[in-house]
Design a protein around this motif. Structure first.
Motif, PDB file in Angstrom:
ATOM      1  N   GLU A 126      -3.691  -1.469  12.469  1.00  0.00           N
ATOM      2  CA  GLU A 126      -4.894  -1.352  11.661  1.00  0.00           C
ATOM      3  C   GLU A 126      -5.665  -2.654  11.785  1.00  0.00           C
ATOM      4  O   GLU A 126      -5.115  -3.725  11.574  1.00  0.00           O
ATOM      5  CB  GLU A 126      -4.512  -1.090  10.211  1.00  0.00           C
TER       6      GLU A 126
ATOM      7  N   THR B  37      -6.071  -2.238   3.759  1.00  0.00           N
ATOM      8  CA  THR B  37      -5.288  -1.384   4.678  1.00  0.00           C
ATOM      9  C   THR B  37      -4.424  -0.431   3.853  1.00  0.00           C
ATOM     10  O   THR B  37      -4.190  -0.652   2.663  1.00  0.00           O
ATOM     11  CB  THR B  37      -4.401  -2.243   5.575  1.00  0.00           C
ATOM     12  N   PRO B  38      -3.954   0.628   4.497  1.00  0.00           N
ATOM     13  CA  PRO B  38      -3.082   1.566   3.785  1.00  0.00           C
ATOM     14  C   PRO B  38      -1.633   1.104   3.689  1.00  0.00           C
ATOM     15  O   PRO B  38      -0.762   1.858   3.251  1.00  0.00           O
ATOM     16  CB  PRO B  38      -3.189   2.842   4.637  1.00  0.00           C
TER      17      PRO B  38
END
Length: 288
Positions: A12, A38-39
């Motif tokens: 990412e 970010t996840p």
């Protein structure tokens, strides 16, 4: 061999801008943005950051690259025994070019020591010891030279003092000799005194004792002309103040008079010609 594998697009990437003062701690600052941007959770990901450029207002264009830790571990496991030898892990952009990052945590990076580092340290230590030994030897040599110079100075001083003492003794001897010579030159000798007495005393005079103690002359004897002896002894340059000590004593056996005469030795009159004293003695006798 140092190797840095590249990840495919399993990462990412987040771009943004930061104050230029954050550039020195870029990775630390962007690490707090993982949870928000970010996840992934921060404790479940590996990340790195880079500066893309500088904006017109001075802000920094930055990029945060995050990869799940599980993905990274799987990629490392696929490498087998090579994984522990890795110095870093990079990621690739859309064109497959490396980003120039290192997603491998500090604890997992292989740090190879420079083989010359220990040698250089040993050589530096040896050089320092050699320098210390050289300086110590130089100091010891200077101290020894100073001690030798001090000994030489002390020896020179001792010799100078000894020479000065010898000079003083020599001067004392010279001065003492000069004083004695001067004293003797001004004092009549015993030979001169006896010669003068022999010239001045009449034939009928016999001495029993003649002594000179310091400046005092003592005559003891018999004479048929005892009363004229003082007059005969007057006028001599070798003594002064002739006089009878006590009364004349007749000696029935020799039919002469016993006398005791005293006089004082004259200083500074030594060496006067006997002819002069004889002439003065004759004048004194004629006067009597």
């Amino acid at each position: 061999m140092r190797e840095t594998p590249e990840f495919p697009r399993a990462v990412e990437m987040v771009r943004g801008h930061l104050d230029p003062r954050a550039g020195e701690r870029l990775r630390e600052v962007l690490g707090f943005e993982i949870d928000r941007q970010t996840p992934f959770a921060a404790d479940e990901a590996q990340y790195d950051a880079r500066v893309l450029g500088t904006r017109g207002d001075g802000q920094l264009d930055v990029e945060l690259v995050v990869v799940p830790r599980a993905t990274l571990d799987a990629a490392l496991a696929a490498l087998g025994p090579l994984a522990p030898t890795l110095a870093g892990v990079d990621a690739a952009d859309a064109d497959g070019a490396p980003l120039g990052l290192n997603l491998l945590g500090d604890a997992r990076r292989l740090r190879r020591e420079d083989p010359w580092r220990r040698r250089n340290a040993v050589m530096l230590l040896v050089a320092a010891l050699a320098l210390f030994a050289g300086m110590w030897q130089m100091l010891a040599n200077r101290q020894a030279a100073a001690e030798l110079f001090e000994q030489q100075v002390e020896e020179s001083v001792r010799q100078a003092r000894a020479a000065s003492l010898e000079k003083r003794r020599l001067l004392d001897l010279v001065e003492g000799g000069a004083f004695l010579q001067s004293a003797r030159a001004g004092t009549p000798t015993m030979v001169e005194l006896m010669d003068e007495l022999a010239r001045r005393l009449p034939d009928g005079t016999y001495l029993e004792k003649l002594s000179i103690e310091g400046d005092r002359i003592l005559l003891i004897g018999l004479s048929s002309e005892a009363s004229s002896l003082v007059g005969r002894l007057q006028g001599s340059t070798l003594w002064t103040a002739p006089a009878l000590a006590g009364a004349l004593q007749p000696d029935p056996r020799s039919r002469m008079d016993r006398f005791t005469l005293t006089a004082t030795v004259a200083r500074g009159q030594a060496g006067v010609p006997a002819a002069a004293t004889a002439g003065e003695a004759g004048d004194a006798a004629a006067a009597d």
